[in-house]
Design a protein around this motif. Structure first.
Motif, short mmCIF file in Angstrom:
data_model
loop_
_atom_site.label_atom_id
_atom_site.label_comp_id
_atom_site.label_asym_id
_atom_site.label_seq_id
_atom_site.Cartn_x
_atom_site.Cartn_y
_atom_site.Cartn_z
N TRP A 85 3.42 44.62 23.75
CA TRP A 85 4.73 43.56 23.83
C TRP A 85 5.51 44.16 24.85
N ARG A 86 5.80 45.25 24.97
CA ARG A 86 6.82 46.16 25.96
C ARG A 86 6.19 45.61 27.42
N THR A 87 5.06 45.98 27.52
CA THR A 87 4.23 45.70 28.96
C THR A 87 4.41 44.28 29.19
N HIS A 88 4.32 43.27 28.30
CA HIS A 88 4.34 41.87 28.47
C HIS A 88 5.64 41.54 29.13
N VAL A 89 6.76 42.21 28.29
CA VAL A 89 8.35 41.96 28.71
C VAL A 89 8.25 42.17 30.28
N GLU A 90 7.92 43.34 30.75
CA GLU A 90 8.30 43.98 31.96
C GLU A 90 7.47 43.27 32.88
N GLU A 91 6.37 42.78 32.84
CA GLU A 91 5.31 42.20 33.65
C GLU A 91 6.11 40.68 34.07
N LEU A 92 6.54 40.10 32.89
CA LEU A 92 7.28 38.66 32.92
C LEU A 92 8.45 38.84 33.78
N ALA A 93 9.17 40.00 33.47
CA ALA A 93 10.54 40.05 34.34
C ALA A 93 10.09 40.24 35.85
N ASP A 94 9.05 41.10 36.03
CA ASP A 94 8.55 41.24 37.34
C ASP A 94 7.87 39.98 37.96
N PHE A 95 7.55 39.17 37.24
CA PHE A 95 6.57 38.01 37.90
C PHE A 95 7.75 36.82 38.25
N ILE A 96 8.80 36.82 37.41
CA ILE A 96 9.98 35.83 37.49
C ILE A 96 10.79 36.03 38.89
N ALA A 97 10.93 37.57 39.01
CA ALA A 97 11.50 38.18 39.98
C ALA A 97 10.90 37.92 41.53
N MET A 98 9.43 38.36 41.50
CA MET A 98 8.76 38.22 42.43
C MET A 98 8.37 36.70 43.02
N MET A 99 8.61 35.71 42.24
CA MET A 99 8.13 34.63 42.52
C MET A 99 9.62 33.75 42.80
N GLN A 100 10.78 34.31 42.71
CA GLN A 100 12.11 33.86 43.20
C GLN A 100 12.08 32.60 42.37
N VAL A 101 11.89 32.42 41.07
CA VAL A 101 12.20 30.97 40.31
C VAL A 101 13.17 31.23 39.29
N GLY A 102 13.84 32.47 39.16
CA GLY A 102 14.90 32.83 38.09
C GLY A 102 16.10 31.94 38.40
N PRO A 103 16.99 31.57 37.53
CA PRO A 103 16.60 31.95 36.18
C PRO A 103 15.81 30.62 35.66
N VAL A 104 14.88 30.85 34.47
CA VAL A 104 13.91 29.82 34.23
C VAL A 104 14.43 29.38 32.82
N HIS A 105 13.76 28.27 32.66
CA HIS A 105 13.92 27.71 31.09
C HIS A 105 12.58 28.39 30.41
N LEU A 106 12.54 29.31 29.53
CA LEU A 106 11.60 30.06 29.09
C LEU A 106 11.21 29.33 27.49
#
Length: 286
Positions: A85-106
């Protein structure tokens, strides 16, 4: 659509792959325009789980759904890094930042709800609103013993994992899916959901070796975004208890119940689920 909606009948957009700075490859689908919605799947699922949401909500919003690492369509036997779960939190944070779509409705479901919760808590600048549908994970209530799953639940999950690792995938999935939904749910599941669960069966033993962290009052009260809890009227008690407690802990949180639905509410009752998401996001976007 009704309770017999088959995920395989839904036309999904083209699949893309985002390679994060860590080297992790994140499969995702995206469609629509407007306020960004990011959907996070739970156990045995992947980006396909949200097909009913993408097809309807992309008419008003920019909808994205991902497959977390180790889930289909990646080769699970060759995936780098640890499942967790920790890995998944970090990769989602990186994904949102890299895609430049934040802040998102999660929007997170079940295990994905717990991942979404901690993403919103640890990276508040990336999350505009948080919707948790039948959030998975234990509760840590002040004055009570340390949160843990009931012994019977632990034993059932150990048996399900053993069956899958022994090659009896169907029996293991039936045991687990029926326990988190209702008796007979696996046998009545549409072909598309069964195919998706089989594709992701190898993640279930990994998941059981990576217990989710407990929700606490301090963590919940500290969320900076608007919070919506969604429960199925017929969902197992542990999910409805989580929704009720998180509602009590977060000032201003809202809760909605999908009538007649159990754990897989967004698939079995997509129209009702989509109306709840649309109304919450529209109100928050004003």
């Amino acid at each position: 659509m009704n309770a017999r909606t088959d995920l395989s009948s839904l036309a999904l957009p083209e699949v893309y792959f985002a390679t994060l700075p860590s080297g992790t490859r994140v499969p995702y689908v995206a469609s629509g325009y407007g306020e960004p919605l990011l959907f996070i799947h739970g156990s045995l699922c992947d980006y396909r789980y949200w097909g009913s949401q993408a097809s309807a909500l992309s008419k008003q919003f920019f909808c994205m759904s991902v497959s977390l690492s180790h889930y289909w369509p990646d080769d699970q036997d060759r995936m780098p890094g640890e499942f967790g779960w920790r890995t998944h939190v970090e990769e989602l944070a990186d994904f949102i930042a890299m895609m430049q779509v934040g802040p998102v409705h999660l929007v997170g479901h079940s295990r994905g709800g717990c991942v979404a919760f901690h993403l919103a808590r640890e990276y508040p600048h990336l999350v505009k609103t948080l919707t948790l549908a039948d959030p998975g994970g234990p509760l840590q209530v002040a004055g009570m013993a340390e949160a843990q799953l009931p012994a019977a639940t632990v034993a059932l999950r150990a048996r399900a994992a053993a069956l899958i690792e022994e090659g009896d995938v169907d029996a293991g999935l039936e045991l687990f899916v029926d326990s988190v939904s209702m008796p007979g749910a696996w046998g009545k599941s549409p072909a598309g959901f069964r195919r998706m669960a089989i594709d992701n069966a190898a993640t279930l033993p990994k998941q059981f070796r990576d217990p989710l962290p407990a929700y606490t009052q301090a963590d919940t009260a500290g969320l900076r975004c608007k919070l919506l809890l969604v429960e199925g009227e017929r969902s197992p008690r542990m999910y409805r208890d989580n929704a009720a407690q998180l509602l009590a802990w977060h000032a201003g949180a809202e809760k909605r119940t999908i009538a007649g639905a159990s754990h897989g509410m967004n698939v079995s009752h997509p129209a009702a689920f989509n109306r709840v998401i649309e109304g919450f996001v529209r109100a928050a976007a004003v």
